[in-house]
Design an enzyme around this catalytic site. Structure first.
Site, PDB file in Angstrom:
ATOM      1  N   GLY A  78      -2.068   4.514 -15.392  1.00  0.00           N
ATOM      2  CA  GLY A  78      -2.673   3.182 -15.609  1.00  0.00           C
ATOM      3  C   GLY A  78      -3.762   3.016 -14.269  1.00  0.00           C
ATOM      4  O   GLY A  78      -4.056   4.016 -13.717  1.00  0.00           O
ATOM      5  N   SER A  79      -4.006   1.752 -13.904  1.00  0.00           N
ATOM      6  CA  SER A  79      -4.780   1.487 -12.812  1.00  0.00           C
ATOM      7  C   SER A  79      -4.274   1.915 -11.418  1.00  0.00           C
ATOM      8  O   SER A  79      -4.892   1.666 -10.515  1.00  0.00           O
ATOM      9  CB  SER A  79      -5.349  -0.067 -12.984  1.00  0.00           C
ATOM     10  OG  SER A  79      -5.689  -0.311 -13.862  1.00  0.00           O
ATOM     11  N   THR A  80      -2.863   2.295 -11.209  1.00  0.00           N
ATOM     12  CA  THR A  80      -2.435   2.830  -9.982  1.00  0.00           C
ATOM     13  C   THR A  80      -3.265   4.178  -9.548  1.00  0.00           C
ATOM     14  O   THR A  80      -3.323   4.472  -8.240  1.00  0.00           O
ATOM     15  CB  THR A  80      -1.157   3.165  -9.878  1.00  0.00           C
ATOM     16  OG1 THR A  80      -0.662   4.154 -11.098  1.00  0.00           O
ATOM     17  CG2 THR A  80      -0.281   1.772  -9.939  1.00  0.00           C
ATOM     18  N   LYS A 125      -6.721   4.284  -9.445  1.00  0.00           N
ATOM     19  CA  LYS A 125      -7.942   3.950  -9.169  1.00  0.00           C
ATOM     20  C   LYS A 125      -8.292   3.858  -7.657  1.00  0.00           C
ATOM     21  O   LYS A 125      -9.402   4.581  -7.361  1.00  0.00           O
ATOM     22  CB  LYS A 125      -8.210   2.444  -9.638  1.00  0.00           C
ATOM     23  CG  LYS A 125      -8.396   2.193 -11.053  1.00  0.00           C
ATOM     24  CD  LYS A 125      -8.529   0.722 -11.441  1.00  0.00           C
ATOM     25  CE  LYS A 125      -8.761   0.622 -12.932  1.00  0.00           C
ATOM     26  NZ  LYS A 125      -8.651  -0.926 -13.573  1.00  0.00           N
TER      27      LYS A 125
END
Length: 672
Positions: A411-413, A415
């Protein structure tokens, strides 16, 4: 004329054959020694032993006994040689022929070597005359005489312990309890209760009580209980006829908190015994069955002491030692793990399915490896019933499944890593803002039904890197990925270790992947990959390691778990320019202060980090399961990076739920 010549040739051949020398004593001894080295004892007995030897020793005492000794004593590398006679020796058939032999062998108790003379006699057998060997038991071992017995005794080596970085035992040689029954005091009606508490059956208890040696007043062992299971022991002791004795037992003081890391030991299986026969294991041995107990078996096991002795038949004579090897205890293995920090992290996850890992960014030392929920390894040591094991297997939270060894969509980790790659490529200017409107976006109609969605369309424009991180804006990162291109992103991720084994000695962890085939095949996949969806998967420890360059100015260290391994080894370097790393550190702090990880926004413990939510949605589903993430570190003194993932957080406040758990770990670490 031809017939006469043929007949003459045949007569000549017969004459020459008759004149050919019979086998010499050396010929016969050479053949005998060759069979001896091969362990062909039956052939040696049948074809080579003198009549007097056969009369004194039946074949069973010669062949069967030696075959059994080879197995029981672990005899290997047998080497029998003899001194050759001088040139053109004269053999007197009326006198024995004597040679000097040397015998060497390896046994379970160590090497055995001796020299002694051996004699051959010329005898006639079945109308054939040749040389035969005189034998007695001293050719097995020099001090062995008829009637003597050979025995082997074993001194058990202590299994090595596993300790954490502070020397605190996490797998040790502790104690537990042997539970038994004193038959004359037993309340027969309570057998079902006893069986249930010990995970056995009334029939099994009866079998133990019916053993030939049992007497009414004797303690009859029927089961074990771990030291940390005091409640069960108390319930057992309350039953009339039940008693308990403290015994040595492998002990795991941290129980489930470290279970998937330590694993446990158990009785060796028949399959393992066959596979490891050359390593001296026996049917009664314990062996590592899971985790480090299995992976470090060779270091932990130790080497039992062995002693081979000859018990003399003549009364009053002391046993003779043939070979002896002292016991060598197993090695104590020290880990980089912080056991107390691990326990805090495990407890903070409250039994929710998930995983966590923490690492020292300056050295690469692994401080925690958590899989939640877990089992209690002490149950396996005490003896787990089939019913209890089935209960663990059928638990919907799968406590037997090791999650820190697996890989998941991050997921967004991911980014911050996407941003680092874009900044290094020169396509992402952290100060430049993008104008993004609406909840969804697509590049153009060529994308068909595919659109990128974001959770916070209220994010104010322009969206720069800091605002994109605080609001975790998928559209911003998708556009940045398109700007850098699929080859640049894929190559950048490979530089961070995607697609290669995680170099952690002693543990087997699943590698992180960009996609199933390691490439990015479309613009839609490129967008998904930029914010940790699509086919991207990461291992939790690798995820923590990937944040290291943000703190170190570009270096990612090889993770280490064994304390004696050199730390600070460079795995990857030059990943992030120091100035870009400083920018990313600032944004990670702002994510906690201004973003949606408010549960980690502690007034007394400043934390920097990035949340993430990975949606696991099957085709046709409007909403799928969600795994929540938080990767964090102390903002002012980043002594560790903690990556934590919890499954199925869709109804628990999203990734902030994980941030709250992580905050408990930071509170503990700050207060030490």
């Amino acid at each position: 004329m031809k017939k006469i010549l043929l007949g003459t040739a045949i007569i000549l051949l017969v004459f020459l054959a008759g004149c050919r020398d019979k086998p010499t004593p050396e010929d016969r001894l050479s053949e005998y020694v060759n069979h001896w080295n091969k362990g062909d004892f039956a052939v040696m007995y049948e074809d080579y032993l003198a009549a007097s030897t056969k009369e004194a020793f039946p074949e069973e005492e010669f062949a069967a006994r030696q075959e059994k000794l080879v197995e029981d004593l672990g005899i290997d590398h047998l080497e029998v040689t003899y001194d050759k006679p001088g040139e053109n020796p004269k053999w007197d058939k009326e006198q024995p022929a004597e040679f000097d032999i040397r015998v060497k062998m390896e046994t379970l108790a160590g090497p055995v070597e001796f020299e002694k003379p051996i004699r051959l006699r010329y005898e006639e057998r079945e109308k054939e005359k040749t040389w035969f060997v005189e034998w007695d038991p001293s050719y097995i071992f020099p001090d062995l005489e008829p009637g003597d017995e050979i025995g082997i005794s074993r001194t058990e080596a202590k299994r090595g312990e596993i300790v954490d970085r502070a020397g605190i035992p996490i797998a040790k040689n502790g104690t537990g309890y042997q539970v038994g029954i004193v038959p004359e005091k037993l309340d027969e009606a309570r057998k079902p209760d006893i069986a249930e508490l010990l995970g056995t059956t009334s029939e099994a208890i009866d079998k133990s009580l019916d053993a030939a040696w049992v007497k009414p007043n004797l303690f009859v062992p029927i089961g074990k209980t771990a030291k940390d299971d005091a409640a069960r022991l108390d319930r057992l002791i309350e039953i009339p006829g039940i008693a308990a004795r403290e015994i040595g037992m492998r002990e795991y003081p941290y129980g489930p908190a470290l279970a998937h890391l330590t694993g446990y030991i158990g009785a060796i299986s028949a399959e393992q015994l066959e596979k490891l026969a050359d390593k001296g294991y026996t049917e009664t041995d314990q062996i590592g069955r899971r985790g480090l107990e299995s992976l470090l078996e060779d270091r932990l096991r130790g080497r039992d002491g062995m002693k081979i002795t000859i018990k003399k038949e003549q009364e009053g004579l002391e046993p003779v030692t043939v070979a002896e090897r002292a016991a060598e205890d197993g090695e104590t293995v020290k880990l980089t793990i912080d056991a107390e920090l691990q326990k805090v992290a495990y407890d903070a996850m409250m039994g929710e399915p998930g995983t966590a890992a923490s690492i020292n960014p300056g050295t690469g030392e692994v401080l925690t490896l958590v899989s939640s929920p877990a089992y209690n390894p002490n149950e396996f040591i005490a003896g787990m019933s089939g019913a209890r094991y089935s209960e663990l297997e059928e638990d919907e939270k799968t406590p037997l499944f090791n999650r820190f060894a697996q890989s998941y969509a991050p997921g967004s980790t991911i980014k911050p890593i996407t941003a680092a790659i874009g900044m290094e490529a020169g396509t992402l200017d952290p100060a430049a803002g993008l104008t993004i409107t609406g909840k969804t976006w697509q590049k153009d109609t060529s994308w068909g039904a595919y659109r990128v969605s974001r959770v916070h369309p209220e994010a104010p424009n322009p969206i720069d890197l800091n605002r994109a991180m605080v609001y975790s804006d998928n559209i911003y990162f998708a556009q940045q990925a398109l700007a850098m291109g699929k080859d640049t992103l894929a190559e950048g991720l490979k530089q961070f270790g995607f697609g290669e084994p995680i170099p952690l000695e002693a543990m087997e962890l699943k590698a992180s992947q960009i996609s199933n085939d390691g490439t990015i095949g479309s613009e839609g996949q490129l967008a998904d990959t930029s914010f940790g969806q699509g086919q991207m998967l990461t291992n939790i420890l690798h995820l923590a390691s990937m944040y290291e360059p943000i703190l170190t100015g570009g270096t990612m260290h090889k993770p280490t778990l064994l304390f004696d391994e050199e730390d600070g080894q460079v795995w990857k370097e030059g990943l992030v320019d120091p100035a870009h790393a400083e920018t990313l550190r600032s944004t990670l702090r702002n994510v906690v202060v201004d973003g949606f990880a408010q549960s980690a926004n502690l007034t007394d413990v400043p934390i920097a980090g990035k949340t993430g939510t990975a949606e696991l949605k099957a085709a046709g589903e409007d909403r799928g399961k969600e795994n929540g993430y938080f990767v964090s570190c102390p903002a002012e003194n980043p002594s560790f990076i903690l990556a934590m993932m919890v499954e199925n957080i869709e109804d628990n406040g999203s990734s902030d739920y994980v941030a709250a758990m992580s905050a408990e770990v930071h509170r503990y670490a700050a207060g030490r």
